[in-house]
Design a protein around this motif. Structure first.
Motif, PDB file in Angstrom:
ATOM      1  N   LEU A 140     -33.222 -32.572  37.146  1.00  0.00           N
ATOM      2  CA  LEU A 140     -32.193 -33.626  37.582  1.00  0.00           C
ATOM      3  C   LEU A 140     -30.940 -33.345  36.814  1.00  0.00           C
ATOM      4  CD1 LEU A 140     -34.269 -36.827  38.050  1.00  0.00           C
ATOM      5  CD2 LEU A 140     -33.940 -35.137  39.596  1.00  0.00           C
ATOM      6  N   CYS A 141     -30.460 -32.137  37.014  1.00  0.00           N
ATOM      7  CA  CYS A 141     -29.111 -31.791  36.221  1.00  0.00           C
ATOM      8  C   CYS A 141     -28.349 -30.611  36.808  1.00  0.00           C
ATOM      9  CB  CYS A 141     -29.460 -31.041  34.733  1.00  0.00           C
ATOM     10  SG  CYS A 141     -30.478 -29.370  34.755  1.00  0.00           S
ATOM     11  N   GLU A 142     -27.304 -30.415  36.364  1.00  0.00           N
ATOM     12  CA  GLU A 142     -26.541 -29.136  37.009  1.00  0.00           C
ATOM     13  C   GLU A 142     -26.591 -27.917  36.111  1.00  0.00           C
ATOM     14  OE1 GLU A 142     -21.869 -28.343  38.820  1.00  0.00           O
ATOM     15  OE2 GLU A 142     -22.461 -30.049  37.517  1.00  0.00           O
ATOM     16  N   VAL A 143     -26.811 -26.725  36.598  1.00  0.00           N
ATOM     17  CA  VAL A 143     -26.926 -25.638  35.901  1.00  0.00           C
ATOM     18  C   VAL A 143     -25.760 -24.698  36.282  1.00  0.00           C
ATOM     19  CG1 VAL A 143     -28.184 -23.359  35.443  1.00  0.00           C
ATOM     20  CG2 VAL A 143     -29.369 -25.513  35.818  1.00  0.00           C
ATOM     21  N   THR A 144     -24.638 -24.807  35.622  1.00  0.00           N
ATOM     22  CA  THR A 144     -23.444 -24.019  35.917  1.00  0.00           C
ATOM     23  C   THR A 144     -23.316 -22.617  35.669  1.00  0.00           C
ATOM     24  OG1 THR A 144     -22.629 -24.631  33.748  1.00  0.00           O
ATOM     25  CG2 THR A 144     -22.193 -26.218  35.810  1.00  0.00           C
ATOM     26  N   LYS A 145     -24.333 -21.841  34.820  1.00  0.00           N
ATOM     27  CA  LYS A 145     -24.170 -20.428  34.380  1.00  0.00           C
ATOM     28  C   LYS A 145     -25.326 -20.058  33.890  1.00  0.00           C
ATOM     29  CE  LYS A 145     -22.578 -21.331  29.470  1.00  0.00           C
ATOM     30  NZ  LYS A 145     -21.735 -20.633  28.539  1.00  0.00           N
ATOM     31  N   GLY A 146     -25.786 -18.810  33.831  1.00  0.00           N
ATOM     32  CA  GLY A 146     -27.090 -18.048  33.413  1.00  0.00           C
ATOM     33  C   GLY A 146     -26.576 -16.738  32.973  1.00  0.00           C
ATOM     34  N   TYR A 147     -27.840 -16.127  32.803  1.00  0.00           N
ATOM     35  CA  TYR A 147     -27.321 -14.679  31.954  1.00  0.00           C
ATOM     36  C   TYR A 147     -28.326 -13.770  32.544  1.00  0.00           C
ATOM     37  CZ  TYR A 147     -24.865 -17.449  28.493  1.00  0.00           C
ATOM     38  OH  TYR A 147     -23.968 -18.264  27.782  1.00  0.00           O
ATOM     39  N   ILE A 148     -28.009 -12.482  32.776  1.00  0.00           N
ATOM     40  CA  ILE A 148     -28.779 -11.309  33.239  1.00  0.00           C
ATOM     41  C   ILE A 148     -28.771 -10.246  32.129  1.00  0.00           C
ATOM     42  CG2 ILE A 148     -29.417  -9.439  34.907  1.00  0.00           C
ATOM     43  CD1 ILE A 148     -27.943 -11.290  36.960  1.00  0.00           C
ATOM     44  N   PHE A 149     -30.015  -9.802  31.580  1.00  0.00           N
ATOM     45  CA  PHE A 149     -30.022  -8.980  30.637  1.00  0.00           C
ATOM     46  C   PHE A 149     -30.621  -7.629  31.340  1.00  0.00           C
ATOM     47  CE2 PHE A 149     -32.339  -6.352  27.771  1.00  0.00           C
ATOM     48  CZ  PHE A 149     -31.682  -5.962  26.529  1.00  0.00           C
ATOM     49  N   TYR A 150     -29.762  -6.573  31.181  1.00  0.00           N
ATOM     50  CA  TYR A 150     -29.989  -5.245  31.668  1.00  0.00           C
ATOM     51  C   TYR A 150     -30.696  -4.430  30.698  1.00  0.00           C
ATOM     52  CZ  TYR A 150     -27.802  -6.721  35.854  1.00  0.00           C
ATOM     53  OH  TYR A 150     -27.643  -7.607  37.062  1.00  0.00           O
ATOM     54  N   ASN A 151     -31.776  -3.842  30.694  1.00  0.00           N
ATOM     55  CA  ASN A 151     -32.463  -2.971  29.757  1.00  0.00           C
ATOM     56  C   ASN A 151     -31.751  -1.554  29.623  1.00  0.00           C
ATOM     57  OD1 ASN A 151     -34.743  -2.746  27.781  1.00  0.00           O
ATOM     58  ND2 ASN A 151     -35.379  -1.175  29.223  1.00  0.00           N
ATOM     59  N   GLU A 152     -31.177  -1.128  30.739  1.00  0.00           N
ATOM     60  CA  GLU A 152     -30.700   0.151  30.593  1.00  0.00           C
ATOM     61  C   GLU A 152     -29.414   0.285  29.645  1.00  0.00           C
ATOM     62  OE1 GLU A 152     -28.675   3.470  33.724  1.00  0.00           O
ATOM     63  OE2 GLU A 152     -30.460   2.241  34.288  1.00  0.00           O
ATOM     64  N   ILE A 153     -28.613  -0.787  29.774  1.00  0.00           N
ATOM     65  CA  ILE A 153     -27.386  -0.852  28.798  1.00  0.00           C
ATOM     66  C   ILE A 153     -27.733  -1.825  27.688  1.00  0.00           C
ATOM     67  CG2 ILE A 153     -25.857  -0.681  30.765  1.00  0.00           C
ATOM     68  CD1 ILE A 153     -25.299  -3.302  30.924  1.00  0.00           C
ATOM     69  N   LYS A 154     -28.733  -2.193  27.510  1.00  0.00           N
ATOM     70  CA  LYS A 154     -29.102  -3.186  26.252  1.00  0.00           C
ATOM     71  C   LYS A 154     -27.929  -4.239  26.413  1.00  0.00           C
ATOM     72  CE  LYS A 154     -32.562  -0.301  25.523  1.00  0.00           C
ATOM     73  NZ  LYS A 154     -33.926  -0.609  25.760  1.00  0.00           N
ATOM     74  N   HIS A 155     -27.765  -5.022  27.403  1.00  0.00           N
ATOM     75  CA  HIS A 155     -26.637  -5.942  27.393  1.00  0.00           C
ATOM     76  C   HIS A 155     -27.103  -7.061  28.183  1.00  0.00           C
ATOM     77  CE1 HIS A 155     -22.679  -7.696  26.493  1.00  0.00           C
ATOM     78  NE2 HIS A 155     -22.322  -7.421  27.673  1.00  0.00           N
ATOM     79  N   ARG A 156     -26.543  -8.097  27.847  1.00  0.00           N
ATOM     80  CA  ARG A 156     -26.653  -9.231  29.027  1.00  0.00           C
ATOM     81  C   ARG A 156     -25.107  -9.771  29.487  1.00  0.00           C
ATOM     82  NH1 ARG A 156     -29.272 -14.899  26.621  1.00  0.00           N
ATOM     83  NH2 ARG A 156     -27.548 -15.695  25.748  1.00  0.00           N
ATOM     84  N   ILE A 157     -25.406 -10.010  30.607  1.00  0.00           N
ATOM     85  CA  ILE A 157     -23.985 -10.647  31.298  1.00  0.00           C
ATOM     86  C   ILE A 157     -24.006 -11.903  31.516  1.00  0.00           C
ATOM     87  CG2 ILE A 157     -22.398 -10.127  33.439  1.00  0.00           C
ATOM     88  CD1 ILE A 157     -23.460  -7.285  33.287  1.00  0.00           C
ATOM     89  N   GLN A 158     -23.011 -12.878  31.537  1.00  0.00           N
ATOM     90  CA  GLN A 158     -22.977 -14.006  31.798  1.00  0.00           C
ATOM     91  C   GLN A 158     -22.596 -14.104  33.359  1.00  0.00           C
ATOM     92  OE1 GLN A 158     -20.846 -16.868  29.441  1.00  0.00           O
ATOM     93  NE2 GLN A 158     -19.931 -17.823  31.320  1.00  0.00           N
ATOM     94  N   VAL A 159     -23.203 -15.158  34.071  1.00  0.00           N
ATOM     95  CA  VAL A 159     -22.827 -15.420  35.414  1.00  0.00           C
ATOM     96  C   VAL A 159     -22.756 -16.685  35.600  1.00  0.00           C
ATOM     97  CG1 VAL A 159     -23.949 -15.280  37.612  1.00  0.00           C
ATOM     98  CG2 VAL A 159     -24.813 -13.558  36.174  1.00  0.00           C
TER      99      VAL A 159
END
Length: 222
Positions: free
Chosen positions: A139-158
């Motif tokens: 019962l909340c609002e989710v405004t952002k998340g993250y995707i971690f890409y193993n090939e570049i060893k980095h996570r991106i904010q979405v």
């Protein structure tokens, strides 16, 4: 309670959204006809997810609660799945209460991918579907998340906008319609067919020239 459990047996897998975006026929072959064939990409993806999907665990790091392999579902969309990771960050102003924890927290889904960022938005769509489940459950609002890409060893904010959430809801409605009708779309070939794990089952080159009925009849008379 029993009725709810029986109803959930017909929920679609949230992970199917990626298949649906990649190719609606591939999605139907997997989720309606129950066919599957692995390639290097699917094996690599399963290995990475096994590392993220430890048994449902919680880990506290300061003002952050990290939950791994969290089961999620949406009764409104009739989808279910597992979040690789959900990070709950303490937020007394906009957060929500979490069972067994003091204070209030804001939820951020984190998805793990074995490759690199895709040209299309299939990864974002899957993450958004997770957010919609979390919104309904908490019962909340989710405004952002993250995707971690193993090939570049980095996570991106979405940023999870209303627009992308509406797109996911529309896609899921289409998936539900196909599933209800047990409908498998016809072949639509393209460059993406070469990387599809089901090309030996789908037979895109052959089916483009012949109908499935014609192909089966030909095999019978051979």
């Amino acid at each position: 309670m029993v009725a709810d459990e029986n109803e959930e047996d017909n929920y679609l897998m949230l992970s199917g959204i990626q298949h649906f975006q990649f190719c609606r026929r591939q999605w139907a072959l997997i989720h309606i006809e129950q066919q599957w064939s692995e390639n290097v990409k699917t094996v690599e993806g399963q290995f990475l997810h096994r590392r993220a999907d430890e048994p449902f665990t919680r880990e506290k790091r300061g003002d952050k609660l990290i939950v791994r392999a969290m089961p999620i579902k949406s009764r409104q969309l009739k989808i279910t799945g597992i979040c690789d990771v959900v990070e709950f960050v303490r937020d007394e102003k906009q957060g929500v209460a979490i069972n067994g924890m003091d204070g209030k927290y804001t939820a951020y889904p984190v998805e793990y991918k074995h490759g690199k960022p895709k040209v299309d938005d299939s990864d974002v769509l899957q993450l958004t579907a997770q957010a919609l489940c979390l919104e309904e459950m908490l019962l909340c609002e989710v405004t952002k998340g993250y995707i971690f890409y193993n090939e570049i060893k980095h996570r991106i904010q979405v940023d999870l906008t209303d627009s992308i959430k509406s797109k996911v809801k529309s896609m899921v409605a289409e998936m539900q319609d196909y599933y209800r009708r047990q409908y498998t779309p016809k072949v639509r070939t393209g460059p993406f067919c070469k990387s599809c794990s089901l090309q030996n089952i789908c037979l895109p080159g052959l089916m483009k020239k012949r109908s499935v009925k014609s192909f089966i009849e030909g095999k019978i008379y051979e």
